[in-house]
Motif scaffolding. Structure first.
Motif, PDB file in Angstrom:
ATOM      1  N   ILE A 195       0.841  -1.196   0.000  1.00  0.00           N
ATOM      2  CA  ILE A 195       0.000   0.000   0.000  1.00  0.00           C
ATOM      3  C   ILE A 195       0.877   1.247   0.000  1.00  0.00           C
ATOM      4  O   ILE A 195       0.639   2.193  -0.762  1.00  0.00           O
ATOM      5  CB  ILE A 195      -0.958  -0.004   1.205  1.00  0.00           C
ATOM      6  CG1 ILE A 195      -2.030  -1.073   1.021  1.00  0.00           C
ATOM      7  CG2 ILE A 195      -1.582   1.379   1.410  1.00  0.00           C
ATOM      8  CD1 ILE A 195      -2.866  -1.326   2.267  1.00  0.00           C
ATOM      9  N   LEU A 228      -0.850  -1.955  -5.794  1.00  0.00           N
ATOM     10  CA  LEU A 228      -2.119  -1.980  -5.067  1.00  0.00           C
ATOM     11  C   LEU A 228      -2.958  -3.202  -5.429  1.00  0.00           C
ATOM     12  O   LEU A 228      -3.626  -3.773  -4.562  1.00  0.00           O
ATOM     13  CB  LEU A 228      -2.891  -0.691  -5.311  1.00  0.00           C
ATOM     14  CG  LEU A 228      -2.227   0.563  -4.727  1.00  0.00           C
ATOM     15  CD1 LEU A 228      -2.940   1.815  -5.200  1.00  0.00           C
ATOM     16  CD2 LEU A 228      -2.187   0.494  -3.204  1.00  0.00           C
ATOM     17  N   VAL A 268      -6.971  -0.414   0.581  1.00  0.00           N
ATOM     18  CA  VAL A 268      -6.517  -0.739  -0.769  1.00  0.00           C
ATOM     19  C   VAL A 268      -7.550  -0.308  -1.800  1.00  0.00           C
ATOM     20  O   VAL A 268      -7.229   0.333  -2.806  1.00  0.00           O
ATOM     21  CB  VAL A 268      -6.198  -2.247  -0.919  1.00  0.00           C
ATOM     22  CG1 VAL A 268      -5.935  -2.604  -2.366  1.00  0.00           C
ATOM     23  CG2 VAL A 268      -5.019  -2.647  -0.055  1.00  0.00           C
TER      24      VAL A 268
END
Length: 87
Positions: A42, A61, A80
């Motif tokens: 992330i 991601l 996310v």
């Protein structure tokens, strides 16, 4: 390493932050810490997004999203998804 990367990130030294995040992810993978790995993915994705490298951000991601589904961690899953939605 993760904290050092975060510090560089807050100081807007994004290339240096990336280097430390890349080192940190190796360690998280070595000890099979999936939540830690997702958190670093992330962070890496966020940095690439800030650098306007959206394709690379999306790759990181998306990898985070696949991992977070395996560990069923709702707060990370939401984070996310929110980041992917902003790309």
């Amino acid at each position: 390493l993760n904290n050092i990367a975060f510090t560089y990130s807050t100081l807007d030294n994004l290339p240096q932050a990336l280097e430390f995040y890349k080192q940190a992810i190796v360690l998280y993978r070595a000890v099979s810490d999936r939540a830690g790995e997702v958190a670093v993915l992330i962070s890496i994705g966020s940095i690439y997004s800030a650098l306007n490298q959206k394709t690379i951000a999306e790759i990181h991601l998306t990898n985070a999203q696949m991992l977070v589904q395996q560990i069923d961690h709702q707060p990370l899953a939401e984070k996310v998804q929110n980041l992917l939605d902003t790309l």
